[in-house]
Design an enzyme around this catalytic site. Structure first.
Site, PDB file in Angstrom:
ATOM      1  N   SER A   1      33.519  34.608  39.301  1.00 23.07           N
ATOM      2  CA  SER A   1      34.304  35.270  38.902  1.00 23.07           C
ATOM      3  C   SER A   1      35.226  34.663  37.599  1.00 23.07           C
ATOM      4  CB  SER A   1      35.360  35.850  40.197  1.00 23.07           C
ATOM      5  OG  SER A   1      36.322  36.423  38.602  1.00 23.07           O
TER       6      SER A   1
ATOM      7  N   TYR B   1      43.170  34.524  44.936  1.00 21.62           N
ATOM      8  CA  TYR B   1      41.679  34.960  45.097  1.00 21.62           C
ATOM      9  C   TYR B   1      40.833  34.130  43.736  1.00 21.62           C
ATOM     10  CZ  TYR B   1      37.470  37.504  42.815  1.00 21.62           C
ATOM     11  OH  TYR B   1      36.218  37.625  42.552  1.00 21.62           O
TER      12      TYR B   1
ATOM     13  N   LYS C   1      37.825  30.359  44.414  1.00 25.88           N
ATOM     14  CA  LYS C   1      36.326  30.338  43.438  1.00 25.88           C
ATOM     15  C   LYS C   1      36.620  29.343  43.028  1.00 25.88           C
ATOM     16  CE  LYS C   1      34.266  35.007  44.487  1.00 25.88           C
ATOM     17  NZ  LYS C   1      33.191  34.285  45.230  1.00 25.88           N
TER      18      LYS C   1
HETATM   19  C1  WQD Z   1      40.920  46.915  35.358  1.00 24.02           C
HETATM   20  C2  WQD Z   1      42.049  47.152  34.654  1.00 24.02           C
HETATM   21  C3  WQD Z   1      44.809  46.984  35.339  1.00 24.02           C
HETATM   22  C4  WQD Z   1      43.083  50.388  38.833  1.00 24.02           C
HETATM   23  C5  WQD Z   1      38.885  43.010  39.382  1.00 24.02           C
HETATM   24  C6  WQD Z   1      39.303  41.539  40.200  1.00 24.02           C
HETATM   25  C7  WQD Z   1      38.340  40.364  40.888  1.00 24.02           C
HETATM   26  C8  WQD Z   1      37.212  41.148  39.941  1.00 24.02           C
HETATM   27  C9  WQD Z   1      37.278  41.688  38.362  1.00 24.02           C
HETATM   28  C10 WQD Z   1      35.335  39.618  40.970  1.00 24.02           C
HETATM   29  C11 WQD Z   1      43.771  46.326  34.579  1.00 24.02           C
HETATM   30  C12 WQD Z   1      43.858  48.678  35.391  1.00 24.02           C
HETATM   31  C13 WQD Z   1      43.320  49.247  37.152  1.00 24.02           C
HETATM   32  C14 WQD Z   1      44.189  51.592  38.404  1.00 24.02           C
HETATM   33  C15 WQD Z   1      45.106  50.072  36.144  1.00 24.02           C
HETATM   34  N1  WQD Z   1      36.577  41.066  40.538  1.00 24.02           N
HETATM   35  N2  WQD Z   1      43.956  49.683  36.558  1.00 24.02           N
HETATM   36  N3  WQD Z   1      44.598  52.154  37.471  1.00 24.02           N
HETATM   37  O1  WQD Z   1      41.954  42.938  37.845  1.00 24.02           O
HETATM   38  O2  WQD Z   1      40.398  43.431  35.932  1.00 24.02           O
HETATM   39  O3  WQD Z   1      39.535  42.715  37.969  1.00 24.02           O
HETATM   40  O4  WQD Z   1      37.672  42.986  39.799  1.00 24.02           O
HETATM   41  O5  WQD Z   1      35.849  38.902  40.867  1.00 24.02           O
HETATM   42  O6  WQD Z   1      37.732  41.397  41.677  1.00 24.02           O
HETATM   43  O7  WQD Z   1      40.340  40.358  39.557  1.00 24.02           O
HETATM   44  O8  WQD Z   1      40.022  45.090  37.849  1.00 24.02           O
HETATM   45  O9  WQD Z   1      39.854  47.095  37.997  1.00 24.02           O
HETATM   46  O10 WQD Z   1      41.553  46.228  39.069  1.00 24.02           O
HETATM   47  O11 WQD Z   1      41.645  46.702  36.359  1.00 24.02           O
HETATM   48  O12 WQD Z   1      44.707  51.060  35.285  1.00 24.02           O
HETATM   49  O13 WQD Z   1      44.041  52.002  39.286  1.00 24.02           O
HETATM   50  O14 WQD Z   1      42.223  48.350  35.125  1.00 24.02           O
HETATM   51  O15 WQD Z   1      45.916  47.382  35.481  1.00 24.02           O
HETATM   52  O16 WQD Z   1      44.268  46.092  33.411  1.00 24.02           O
HETATM   53  P1  WQD Z   1      40.650  43.570  37.501  1.00 24.02           P
HETATM   54  P2  WQD Z   1      40.218  46.307  38.192  1.00 24.02           P
END
Ligand code: WQD
Length: 342
Positions: A130, A154, A158
Protein backbone atom coordinates in the site's frame (compact mmCIF):
# COMPACT_ATOMS: atom_id res chain seq x y z
CA UNK A 1 3.65 -18.88 -17.13
CA UNK A 2 1.88 -21.18 -19.54
CA UNK A 3 -1.79 -20.51 -18.85
CA UNK A 4 -2.63 -23.99 -20.08
CA UNK A 5 -0.75 -25.69 -17.27
CA UNK A 6 -3.00 -26.92 -14.54
CA UNK A 7 -1.07 -25.52 -11.56
CA UNK A 8 -3.37 -23.14 -9.79
CA UNK A 9 -2.95 -19.46 -9.11
CA UNK A 10 -3.84 -19.06 -5.45
CA UNK A 11 -5.52 -15.79 -4.45
CA UNK A 12 -5.64 -15.22 -0.70
CA UNK A 13 -8.45 -12.79 0.07
CA UNK A 14 -9.94 -13.59 -3.32
CA UNK A 15 -13.52 -13.22 -2.03
CA UNK A 16 -12.92 -9.57 -1.17
CA UNK A 17 -13.37 -6.39 -3.20
CA UNK A 18 -10.01 -6.31 -4.99
CA UNK A 19 -9.66 -10.08 -4.84
CA UNK A 20 -12.87 -10.84 -6.71
CA UNK A 21 -12.00 -8.38 -9.49
CA UNK A 22 -8.53 -9.95 -9.70
CA UNK A 23 -10.08 -13.42 -10.00
CA UNK A 24 -12.08 -12.21 -13.03
CA UNK A 25 -8.90 -10.97 -14.71
CA UNK A 26 -7.08 -14.24 -13.97
CA UNK A 27 -9.93 -16.35 -15.37
CA UNK A 28 -10.13 -14.19 -18.49
CA UNK A 29 -6.39 -14.80 -19.00
CA UNK A 30 -6.96 -18.56 -18.75
CA UNK A 31 -5.48 -19.20 -15.33
CA UNK A 32 -7.06 -21.81 -13.04
CA UNK A 33 -8.04 -19.88 -9.91
CA UNK A 34 -8.00 -21.12 -6.33
CA UNK A 35 -9.22 -18.80 -3.56
CA UNK A 36 -8.35 -19.02 0.13
CA UNK A 37 -10.42 -16.61 2.18
CA UNK A 38 -11.66 -16.43 5.80
CA UNK A 39 -14.83 -14.58 4.64
CA UNK A 40 -14.29 -12.06 7.46
CA UNK A 41 -14.62 -9.34 4.84
CA UNK A 42 -15.38 -11.38 1.72
CA UNK A 43 -18.40 -12.96 0.09
CA UNK A 44 -19.05 -16.29 -1.63
CA UNK A 45 -21.63 -14.40 -3.71
CA UNK A 46 -18.81 -12.23 -5.03
CA UNK A 47 -16.90 -15.40 -5.94
CA UNK A 48 -19.92 -16.84 -7.76
CA UNK A 49 -20.30 -13.65 -9.76
CA UNK A 50 -16.57 -13.45 -10.48
CA UNK A 51 -16.72 -17.00 -11.81
CA UNK A 52 -19.59 -16.08 -14.14
CA UNK A 53 -17.92 -12.88 -15.33
CA UNK A 54 -14.55 -14.57 -15.82
CA UNK A 55 -16.07 -17.59 -17.55
CA UNK A 56 -14.48 -20.23 -15.39
CA UNK A 57 -14.71 -22.19 -12.16
CA UNK A 58 -13.12 -20.87 -8.98
CA UNK A 59 -11.98 -23.44 -6.43
CA UNK A 60 -12.62 -22.12 -2.93
CA UNK A 61 -11.17 -23.10 0.44
CA UNK A 62 -12.30 -21.16 3.50
CA UNK A 63 -9.45 -20.41 5.87
CA UNK A 64 -7.21 -17.86 7.53
CA UNK A 65 -3.65 -17.08 6.46
CA UNK A 66 -2.60 -17.22 10.12
CA UNK A 67 -3.46 -20.95 10.14
CA UNK A 68 -0.27 -22.78 9.10
CA UNK A 69 -1.90 -26.23 9.19
CA UNK A 70 -4.68 -25.04 6.86
CA UNK A 71 -2.12 -23.60 4.44
CA UNK A 72 0.00 -26.77 4.52
CA UNK A 73 -3.11 -28.81 3.76
CA UNK A 74 -3.99 -26.47 0.89
CA UNK A 75 -0.56 -26.78 -0.72
CA UNK A 76 -0.61 -30.55 -0.21
CA UNK A 77 -3.92 -30.81 -2.03
CA UNK A 78 -3.44 -28.29 -4.87
CA UNK A 79 -0.38 -27.83 -7.10
CA UNK A 80 0.09 -24.05 -6.93
CA UNK A 81 2.22 -22.16 -9.47
CA UNK A 82 1.89 -18.67 -7.99
CA UNK A 83 0.28 -16.87 -5.04
CA UNK A 84 -1.41 -13.46 -5.07
CA UNK A 85 -1.55 -12.44 -1.41
CA UNK A 86 -4.43 -10.01 -0.96
CA UNK A 87 -5.80 -11.25 2.37
CA UNK A 88 -5.38 -8.62 5.06
CA UNK A 89 -6.97 -5.83 7.04
CA UNK A 90 -6.73 -2.26 5.76
CA UNK A 91 -8.62 0.40 7.71
CA UNK A 92 -6.20 3.03 9.00
CA UNK A 93 -8.49 4.23 11.79
CA UNK A 94 -9.16 0.70 13.01
CA UNK A 95 -5.43 -0.06 12.96
CA UNK A 96 -4.82 2.76 15.46
CA UNK A 97 -7.38 1.22 17.84
CA UNK A 98 -6.30 -2.43 17.22
CA UNK A 99 -2.57 -2.44 16.33
CA UNK A 100 -1.84 -5.99 17.55
CA UNK A 101 -4.68 -7.39 15.43
CA UNK A 102 -3.35 -5.55 12.39
CA UNK A 103 0.18 -6.87 12.96
CA UNK A 104 -1.11 -10.37 13.60
CA UNK A 105 -3.12 -10.50 10.37
CA UNK A 106 -0.93 -8.47 8.04
CA UNK A 107 2.54 -9.37 9.36
CA UNK A 108 2.14 -12.78 11.00
CA UNK A 109 -0.31 -13.81 8.28
CA UNK A 110 2.20 -12.93 5.56
CA UNK A 111 4.99 -14.66 7.49
CA UNK A 112 2.94 -17.85 7.88
CA UNK A 113 1.98 -17.82 4.22
CA UNK A 114 5.61 -17.37 3.12
CA UNK A 115 6.72 -20.21 5.43
CA UNK A 116 4.05 -22.53 4.05
CA UNK A 117 4.92 -21.55 0.48
CA UNK A 118 8.60 -22.24 1.06
CA UNK A 119 7.87 -25.59 2.65
CA UNK A 120 5.75 -26.51 -0.36
CA UNK A 121 8.37 -25.21 -2.81
CA UNK A 122 6.02 -22.52 -4.14
CA UNK A 123 8.27 -19.60 -5.01
CA UNK A 124 6.20 -17.00 -6.88
CA UNK A 125 4.42 -14.32 -4.87
CA UNK A 126 2.60 -11.11 -5.77
CA UNK A 127 2.09 -9.14 -2.56
CA UNK A 128 -0.62 -6.52 -1.98
CA UNK A 129 1.11 -3.60 -0.32
CA UNK A 130 0.00 0.00 0.00
CA UNK A 131 1.02 3.59 -0.58
CA UNK A 132 0.49 4.06 3.15
CA UNK A 133 4.03 2.69 3.61
CA UNK A 134 5.23 6.12 2.42
CA UNK A 135 3.44 8.05 5.16
CA UNK A 136 3.41 11.81 4.46
CA UNK A 137 5.91 12.07 1.57
CA UNK A 138 8.18 15.10 1.26
CA UNK A 139 7.65 15.49 -2.48
CA UNK A 140 5.00 14.62 -5.03
CA UNK A 141 4.48 12.56 -7.12
CA UNK A 142 5.70 9.62 -5.09
CA UNK A 143 8.11 7.18 -6.71
CA UNK A 144 9.39 3.89 -5.29
CA UNK A 145 12.61 5.49 -4.02
CA UNK A 146 10.67 7.62 -1.54
CA UNK A 147 11.52 6.81 2.09
CA UNK A 148 9.22 4.34 3.82
CA UNK A 149 7.87 6.30 6.78
CA UNK A 150 4.39 4.99 7.60
CA UNK A 151 2.56 6.98 10.27
CA UNK A 152 -0.02 4.43 11.40
CA UNK A 153 -0.08 0.77 12.42
CA UNK A 154 -1.69 -0.30 9.13
CA UNK A 155 1.11 1.26 7.09
CA UNK A 156 3.75 -0.12 9.47
CA UNK A 157 2.26 -3.62 9.16
CA UNK A 158 2.56 -3.42 5.38
CA UNK A 159 6.16 -2.19 5.58
CA UNK A 160 7.08 -5.02 7.99
CA UNK A 161 5.47 -7.57 5.68
CA UNK A 162 7.44 -6.13 2.75
CA UNK A 163 10.64 -6.31 4.80
CA UNK A 164 10.21 -9.95 5.76
CA UNK A 165 9.50 -10.90 2.16
CA UNK A 166 12.53 -8.97 0.87
CA UNK A 167 14.73 -10.67 3.49
CA UNK A 168 13.47 -14.09 2.45
CA UNK A 169 14.07 -13.37 -1.24
CA UNK A 170 17.60 -12.17 -0.49
CA UNK A 171 18.28 -15.55 1.11
CA UNK A 172 16.48 -17.46 -1.65
CA UNK A 173 17.16 -15.72 -4.97
CA UNK A 174 15.15 -18.34 -6.81
CA UNK A 175 12.03 -16.74 -5.35
CA UNK A 176 9.99 -14.44 -7.61
CA UNK A 177 8.45 -11.54 -5.65
CA UNK A 178 6.38 -8.59 -6.86
CA UNK A 179 5.42 -5.95 -4.29
CA UNK A 180 2.50 -3.80 -5.46
CA UNK A 181 1.90 -0.55 -3.60
CA UNK A 182 -1.75 0.29 -4.24
CA UNK A 183 -2.83 3.91 -4.12
CA UNK A 184 -6.60 4.38 -3.69
CA UNK A 185 -8.57 1.52 -5.24
CA UNK A 186 -12.13 2.51 -6.18
CA UNK A 187 -14.66 1.63 -8.87
CA UNK A 188 -16.51 -1.55 -9.78
CA UNK A 189 -16.70 -4.06 -12.60
CA UNK A 190 -18.46 -2.38 -15.58
CA UNK A 191 -21.10 -5.13 -15.54
CA UNK A 192 -22.41 -3.76 -12.23
CA UNK A 193 -22.17 -7.28 -10.79
CA UNK A 194 -19.07 -6.76 -8.61
CA UNK A 195 -18.20 -3.85 -6.37
CA UNK A 196 -17.10 -2.62 -2.98
CA UNK A 197 -19.40 -3.80 -0.19
CA UNK A 198 -18.03 -2.37 3.07
CA UNK A 199 -19.21 -3.85 6.35
CA UNK A 200 -21.05 -1.16 8.35
CA UNK A 201 -20.20 2.51 7.86
CA UNK A 202 -17.67 2.96 5.04
CA UNK A 203 -14.30 4.34 6.14
CA UNK A 204 -13.35 5.27 2.58
CA UNK A 205 -14.60 8.20 0.53
CA UNK A 206 -15.99 6.60 -2.61
CA UNK A 207 -18.32 4.04 -1.02
CA UNK A 208 -19.55 6.69 1.40
CA UNK A 209 -20.33 9.13 -1.43
CA UNK A 210 -22.09 6.34 -3.29
CA UNK A 211 -24.28 5.51 -0.28
CA UNK A 212 -25.18 9.20 0.12
CA UNK A 213 -26.11 9.38 -3.57
CA UNK A 214 -28.45 6.39 -3.28
CA UNK A 215 -30.03 7.76 -0.11
CA UNK A 216 -28.62 5.31 2.43
CA UNK A 217 -26.86 8.20 4.23
CA UNK A 218 -27.99 11.83 4.61
CA UNK A 219 -24.74 13.65 3.80
CA UNK A 220 -20.97 13.40 3.39
CA UNK A 221 -18.67 14.86 6.04
CA UNK A 222 -15.64 16.31 4.27
CA UNK A 223 -12.70 15.78 6.61
CA UNK A 224 -10.97 19.12 6.40
CA UNK A 225 -11.07 21.93 3.83
CA UNK A 226 -8.00 23.77 5.14
CA UNK A 227 -5.30 21.60 3.58
CA UNK A 228 -2.62 23.18 1.35
CA UNK A 229 -4.36 21.86 -1.79
CA UNK A 230 -6.15 23.69 -4.64
CA UNK A 231 -9.58 23.57 -2.97
CA UNK A 232 -8.44 22.84 0.61
CA UNK A 233 -9.67 19.23 0.65
CA UNK A 234 -7.55 16.05 0.60
CA UNK A 235 -6.03 14.94 -2.69
CA UNK A 236 -5.56 11.26 -3.56
CA UNK A 237 -4.65 9.06 -6.54
CA UNK A 238 -7.84 7.07 -7.19
CA UNK A 239 -7.29 3.90 -9.24
CA UNK A 240 -10.00 1.81 -10.92
CA UNK A 241 -10.15 -1.64 -9.35
CA UNK A 242 -10.17 -3.25 -12.82
CA UNK A 243 -6.95 -1.43 -13.69
CA UNK A 244 -5.56 -2.68 -10.38
CA UNK A 245 -6.61 -6.25 -11.21
CA UNK A 246 -4.79 -6.02 -14.55
CA UNK A 247 -1.75 -4.80 -12.66
CA UNK A 248 -1.57 -8.11 -10.79
CA UNK A 249 -1.47 -10.09 -14.02
CA UNK A 250 1.11 -7.73 -15.49
CA UNK A 251 3.27 -8.27 -12.39
CA UNK A 252 2.88 -12.05 -12.63
CA UNK A 253 4.00 -11.94 -16.26
CA UNK A 254 6.90 -9.57 -15.58
CA UNK A 255 8.58 -11.64 -12.86
CA UNK A 256 11.83 -13.16 -14.20
CA UNK A 257 11.59 -16.96 -14.47
CA UNK A 258 14.94 -17.41 -12.77
CA UNK A 259 13.96 -15.37 -9.75
CA UNK A 260 14.02 -11.76 -8.64
CA UNK A 261 12.11 -9.00 -6.90
CA UNK A 262 10.31 -5.91 -8.13
CA UNK A 263 8.39 -3.18 -6.34
CA UNK A 264 6.01 -0.82 -8.12
CA UNK A 265 3.43 1.84 -7.33
CA UNK A 266 0.02 1.16 -8.85
CA UNK A 267 -1.69 4.49 -9.36
CA UNK A 268 -2.82 6.74 -12.19
CA UNK A 269 -0.30 9.54 -11.53
CA UNK A 270 -3.20 12.01 -11.16
CA UNK A 271 -4.48 13.50 -7.90
CA UNK A 272 -8.12 14.41 -7.29
CA UNK A 273 -9.57 16.27 -4.31
CA UNK A 274 -12.56 15.22 -2.25
CA UNK A 275 -14.64 17.90 -3.98
CA UNK A 276 -13.45 16.67 -7.40
CA UNK A 277 -14.76 13.22 -6.47
CA UNK A 278 -18.09 14.59 -5.27
CA UNK A 279 -18.58 16.61 -8.46
CA UNK A 280 -17.62 13.67 -10.68
CA UNK A 281 -19.99 11.41 -8.79
CA UNK A 282 -22.87 13.88 -9.06
CA UNK A 283 -22.29 14.06 -12.82
CA UNK A 284 -22.08 10.28 -13.17
CA UNK A 285 -25.15 9.58 -11.03
CA UNK A 286 -27.33 12.62 -11.73
CA UNK A 287 -27.80 12.78 -7.95
CA UNK A 288 -26.89 15.56 -5.55
CA UNK A 289 -24.44 14.62 -2.79
CA UNK A 290 -25.15 16.86 0.23
CA UNK A 291 -22.00 17.58 2.23
CA UNK A 292 -20.69 19.50 5.20
CA UNK A 293 -17.14 20.48 6.13
CA UNK A 294 -15.86 18.74 9.25
CA UNK A 295 -12.52 18.75 11.10
CA UNK A 296 -9.55 16.92 9.62
CA UNK A 297 -9.41 13.15 10.27
CA UNK A 298 -6.46 12.17 12.53
CA UNK A 299 -3.72 10.46 10.54
CA UNK A 300 -4.78 11.93 7.19
CA UNK A 301 -2.23 13.59 4.92
CA UNK A 302 -2.94 16.52 2.60
CA UNK A 303 -2.00 15.03 -0.73
CA UNK A 304 -0.74 11.78 -2.19
CA UNK A 305 -0.42 10.66 -5.77
CA UNK A 306 1.85 8.22 -7.59
CA UNK A 307 4.62 8.43 -10.12
CA UNK A 308 3.55 5.28 -12.01
CA UNK A 309 6.39 5.31 -14.52
CA UNK A 310 8.21 2.33 -12.99
CA UNK A 311 5.12 0.13 -13.34
CA UNK A 312 4.93 1.15 -16.98
CA UNK A 313 8.61 0.41 -17.53
CA UNK A 314 8.74 -2.91 -15.66
CA UNK A 315 5.24 -4.27 -16.17
CA UNK A 316 4.14 -2.54 -19.35
CA UNK A 317 1.10 -1.50 -17.27
CA UNK A 318 -0.65 1.83 -16.97
CA UNK A 319 -4.07 2.81 -15.66
CA UNK A 320 -6.68 3.24 -18.40
CA UNK A 321 -9.78 4.44 -16.51
CA UNK A 322 -10.35 8.04 -15.44
CA UNK A 323 -12.32 9.37 -12.46
CA UNK A 324 -15.53 9.70 -14.46
CA UNK A 325 -15.39 6.03 -15.44
CA UNK A 326 -14.70 5.06 -11.82
CA UNK A 327 -17.77 7.01 -10.66
CA UNK A 328 -20.01 5.64 -13.44
CA UNK A 329 -19.04 2.07 -12.58
CA UNK A 330 -19.53 2.59 -8.83
CA UNK A 331 -22.95 4.10 -9.45
CA UNK A 332 -24.01 1.18 -11.69
CA UNK A 333 -22.93 -1.25 -8.95
CA UNK A 334 -24.64 0.76 -6.19
CA UNK A 335 -27.94 1.11 -8.06
CA UNK A 336 -28.06 -2.56 -8.92
CA UNK A 337 -27.01 -3.72 -5.46
CA UNK A 338 -28.35 -1.19 -2.92
CA UNK A 339 -27.56 -3.58 -0.04
CA UNK A 340 -24.34 -4.95 -1.55
CA UNK A 341 -24.16 -8.74 -1.86
CA UNK A 342 -26.64 -9.35 0.96
C1 WQD B 1 -9.70 9.71 0.88
C2 WQD B 1 -9.93 11.19 1.13
C3 WQD B 1 -10.22 11.75 3.44
C4 WQD B 1 -14.05 9.66 3.93
C5 WQD B 1 -7.25 4.60 2.67
C6 WQD B 1 -6.36 3.81 3.60
C7 WQD B 1 -6.12 2.48 3.09
C8 WQD B 1 -5.78 2.44 1.62
C9 WQD B 1 -6.50 3.47 0.77
C10 WQD B 1 -5.29 0.17 1.08
C11 WQD B 1 -9.17 11.71 2.35
C12 WQD B 1 -11.49 12.05 2.66
C13 WQD B 1 -12.88 10.17 3.41
C14 WQD B 1 -15.09 10.56 4.31
C15 WQD B 1 -13.73 12.40 3.62
N1 WQD B 1 -6.20 1.16 1.14
N2 WQD B 1 -12.72 11.50 3.25
N3 WQD B 1 -14.88 11.89 4.13
O1 WQD B 1 -7.41 7.51 3.73
O2 WQD B 1 -6.49 8.06 1.41
O3 WQD B 1 -6.55 5.71 2.20
O4 WQD B 1 -7.64 3.86 1.51
O5 WQD B 1 -4.13 0.25 1.27
O6 WQD B 1 -7.30 1.75 3.32
O7 WQD B 1 -5.12 4.43 3.72
O8 WQD B 1 -8.67 6.87 1.63
O9 WQD B 1 -11.04 7.01 1.00
O10 WQD B 1 -10.44 6.98 3.48
O11 WQD B 1 -9.94 9.02 2.11
O12 WQD B 1 -13.56 13.62 3.47
O13 WQD B 1 -16.19 10.16 4.81
O14 WQD B 1 -11.30 11.40 1.40
O15 WQD B 1 -9.96 12.76 4.40
O16 WQD B 1 -8.74 13.04 2.05
P1 WQD B 1 -7.24 7.14 2.30
P2 WQD B 1 -10.10 7.41 2.09
Amino acid sequence: MNADTKPWVLVTGGAGYIGAHTCVALLEAGYPVLVFDSLVNGSTEALARASTLGGGEIAFVQGDVRDRAALDALFARYPVSAVLHLAGVKAVGESVARPLYYHEVNVAGTLTLAQAMHAADVRTLVFSSSATVYGAPARMPIDESAPLAPNNPYGRSKRMAEDLLRDHCAAHPEWRLAILRYFNPVGAHPSGQLGEDPLGTPDNLMPFVSQVAIGRRPELAVFGNDYPTPDGTGVRDYLHVCDLARGHLAALHALPAAGGELTVNLGTGRGHSVLDVVRAFETASGQTVPLRFAPRRPGDIAACWADPSRAEQLLGWRAECDLDAMCRDVWRWQRGNPEGYR
